[in-house]
Design a protein around this motif. Sequence first.
Motif, PDB file in Angstrom:
ATOM      1  N   UNK A  59     -63.689  10.224  71.009  1.00  0.00           N
ATOM      2  CA  UNK A  59     -63.720   9.833  72.420  1.00  0.00           C
ATOM      3  C   UNK A  59     -63.553   8.326  72.620  1.00  0.00           C
ATOM      4  N   UNK A  60     -63.983   7.538  71.641  1.00  0.00           N
ATOM      5  CA  UNK A  60     -63.877   6.086  71.714  1.00  0.00           C
ATOM      6  C   UNK A  60     -63.451   5.535  70.367  1.00  0.00           C
ATOM      7  N   UNK A  61     -62.933   4.326  70.389  1.00  0.00           N
ATOM      8  CA  UNK A  61     -62.694   3.595  69.156  1.00  0.00           C
ATOM      9  C   UNK A  61     -63.446   2.271  69.265  1.00  0.00           C
ATOM     10  N   UNK A  62     -64.221   1.986  68.253  1.00  0.00           N
ATOM     11  CA  UNK A  62     -64.944   0.722  68.143  1.00  0.00           C
ATOM     12  C   UNK A  62     -64.236  -0.042  67.033  1.00  0.00           C
ATOM     13  N   UNK A  63     -63.691  -1.207  67.353  1.00  0.00           N
ATOM     14  CA  UNK A  63     -62.944  -1.966  66.351  1.00  0.00           C
ATOM     15  C   UNK A  63     -63.715  -3.228  66.015  1.00  0.00           C
ATOM     16  N   UNK A  64     -64.073  -3.336  64.733  1.00  0.00           N
ATOM     17  CA  UNK A  64     -64.718  -4.537  64.234  1.00  0.00           C
ATOM     18  C   UNK A  64     -63.637  -5.484  63.718  1.00  0.00           C
ATOM     19  N   UNK A  65     -63.807  -6.772  63.991  1.00  0.00           N
ATOM     20  CA  UNK A  65     -62.904  -7.810  63.513  1.00  0.00           C
ATOM     21  C   UNK A  65     -63.720  -8.795  62.684  1.00  0.00           C
ATOM     22  N   UNK A  66     -63.356  -8.953  61.421  1.00  0.00           N
ATOM     23  CA  UNK A  66     -63.971  -9.955  60.553  1.00  0.00           C
ATOM     24  C   UNK A  66     -62.936 -11.039  60.311  1.00  0.00           C
ATOM     25  N   UNK A  67     -63.312 -12.306  60.436  1.00  0.00           N
ATOM     26  CA  UNK A  67     -62.335 -13.385  60.306  1.00  0.00           C
ATOM     27  C   UNK A  67     -61.814 -13.571  58.886  1.00  0.00           C
ATOM     28  N   UNK A  68     -62.454 -12.923  57.901  1.00  0.00           N
ATOM     29  CA  UNK A  68     -61.978 -12.984  56.520  1.00  0.00           C
ATOM     30  C   UNK A  68     -62.666 -11.890  55.703  1.00  0.00           C
ATOM     31  N   UNK A  69     -62.079 -11.531  54.557  1.00  0.00           N
ATOM     32  CA  UNK A  69     -62.779 -10.595  53.666  1.00  0.00           C
ATOM     33  C   UNK A  69     -64.126 -11.160  53.200  1.00  0.00           C
ATOM     34  N   UNK A  70     -64.212 -12.470  53.049  1.00  0.00           N
ATOM     35  CA  UNK A  70     -65.472 -13.107  52.643  1.00  0.00           C
ATOM     36  C   UNK A  70     -66.563 -12.862  53.686  1.00  0.00           C
ATOM     37  N   UNK A  71     -66.214 -12.957  54.973  1.00  0.00           N
ATOM     38  CA  UNK A  71     -67.188 -12.703  56.033  1.00  0.00           C
ATOM     39  C   UNK A  71     -67.654 -11.257  55.999  1.00  0.00           C
ATOM     40  N   UNK A  72     -66.714 -10.319  55.854  1.00  0.00           N
ATOM     41  CA  UNK A  72     -67.094  -8.903  55.766  1.00  0.00           C
ATOM     42  C   UNK A  72     -68.028  -8.673  54.589  1.00  0.00           C
ATOM     43  N   UNK A  73     -67.704  -9.271  53.440  1.00  0.00           N
ATOM     44  CA  UNK A  73     -68.549  -9.108  52.256  1.00  0.00           C
ATOM     45  C   UNK A  73     -69.920  -9.769  52.434  1.00  0.00           C
ATOM     46  N   UNK A  74     -69.994 -10.796  53.272  1.00  0.00           N
ATOM     47  CA  UNK A  74     -71.302 -11.407  53.554  1.00  0.00           C
ATOM     48  C   UNK A  74     -72.201 -10.401  54.287  1.00  0.00           C
ATOM     49  N   UNK A  75     -71.649  -9.766  55.320  1.00  0.00           N
ATOM     50  CA  UNK A  75     -72.452  -8.819  56.101  1.00  0.00           C
ATOM     51  C   UNK A  75     -72.626  -7.488  55.389  1.00  0.00           C
ATOM     52  N   UNK A  76     -71.613  -7.057  54.675  1.00  0.00           N
ATOM     53  CA  UNK A  76     -71.650  -5.779  53.954  1.00  0.00           C
ATOM     54  C   UNK A  76     -71.208  -6.018  52.516  1.00  0.00           C
ATOM     55  N   UNK A  77     -72.123  -6.488  51.658  1.00  0.00           N
ATOM     56  CA  UNK A  77     -71.761  -6.794  50.266  1.00  0.00           C
ATOM     57  C   UNK A  77     -71.177  -5.569  49.550  1.00  0.00           C
ATOM     58  N   UNK A  78     -70.306  -5.817  48.577  1.00  0.00           N
ATOM     59  CA  UNK A  78     -69.672  -4.707  47.845  1.00  0.00           C
ATOM     60  C   UNK A  78     -70.655  -3.751  47.177  1.00  0.00           C
ATOM     61  N   UNK A  79     -71.893  -4.191  46.925  1.00  0.00           N
ATOM     62  CA  UNK A  79     -72.876  -3.301  46.281  1.00  0.00           C
ATOM     63  C   UNK A  79     -73.416  -2.226  47.222  1.00  0.00           C
ATOM     64  N   UNK A  80     -73.008  -2.258  48.514  1.00  0.00           N
ATOM     65  CA  UNK A  80     -73.420  -1.223  49.465  1.00  0.00           C
ATOM     66  C   UNK A  80     -74.624  -1.590  50.309  1.00  0.00           C
ATOM     67  N   UNK A  81     -75.321  -2.656  49.971  1.00  0.00           N
ATOM     68  CA  UNK A  81     -76.478  -3.082  50.766  1.00  0.00           C
ATOM     69  C   UNK A  81     -75.999  -3.793  52.028  1.00  0.00           C
ATOM     70  N   UNK A  82     -76.866  -3.869  53.019  1.00  0.00           N
ATOM     71  CA  UNK A  82     -76.568  -4.642  54.222  1.00  0.00           C
ATOM     72  C   UNK A  82     -77.226  -6.001  54.083  1.00  0.00           C
ATOM     73  N   UNK A  83     -76.586  -7.016  54.607  1.00  0.00           N
ATOM     74  CA  UNK A  83     -77.114  -8.374  54.489  1.00  0.00           C
ATOM     75  C   UNK A  83     -78.424  -8.522  55.264  1.00  0.00           C
TER      76      UNK A  83
END
Length: 158
Positions: free
Chosen positions: A95-119
């Motif tokens: 019904x909706x689309x929510x689009x997240x925009x991260x200014x870089x892969x580094x920023x995305x990895x800061x908030x959502x580290x590759x190990x699966x934990x949340x920052x």
Amino acid sequence: MKNLIFGIIATLMVGAIFGFSGNSIKKDTPKKEWIIAPRFLTLQKGITKEQARKWMENEYLPLYRYHSGWNAQLGEPTASGKWGKSDNTAKEKGDFVLIYFFDSPKTRDHYFPPDGAWSEDIQKVIAEHNSTWKDFFGKYFVQEKYQNEEYTMFATAK
């Protein structure tokens, strides 16, 4: 002789001008990568699009103002389908689309580290606004139909 020297100097100046301008164009367009992450949302039974949209705009989306380098935008799928057709048979979009925009892969990895934990930044906002997070899937959207995609973007026309 005077004309020859003038001609050589003029040629060198023109060559230098065009040579420097060509190099500056390449240096002004650095390599950039950013992430877009569409999330397709399906409403819970008994919730109207108007109710969900108002809640998203007033309660959920403002939470992303806490995060630098990360933004969220809400939209509604209007067409989907195979090449040349908009028959909505290619994929269920919800019904909706929510689009997240991260200014870089580094920023995305800061908030959502590759190990699966949340920052810690994410965990702090969740703790402060726990009822909003619980309503996201508990009241408004069906978690089992939540589609989670991410794209690394690397080029743009402008």
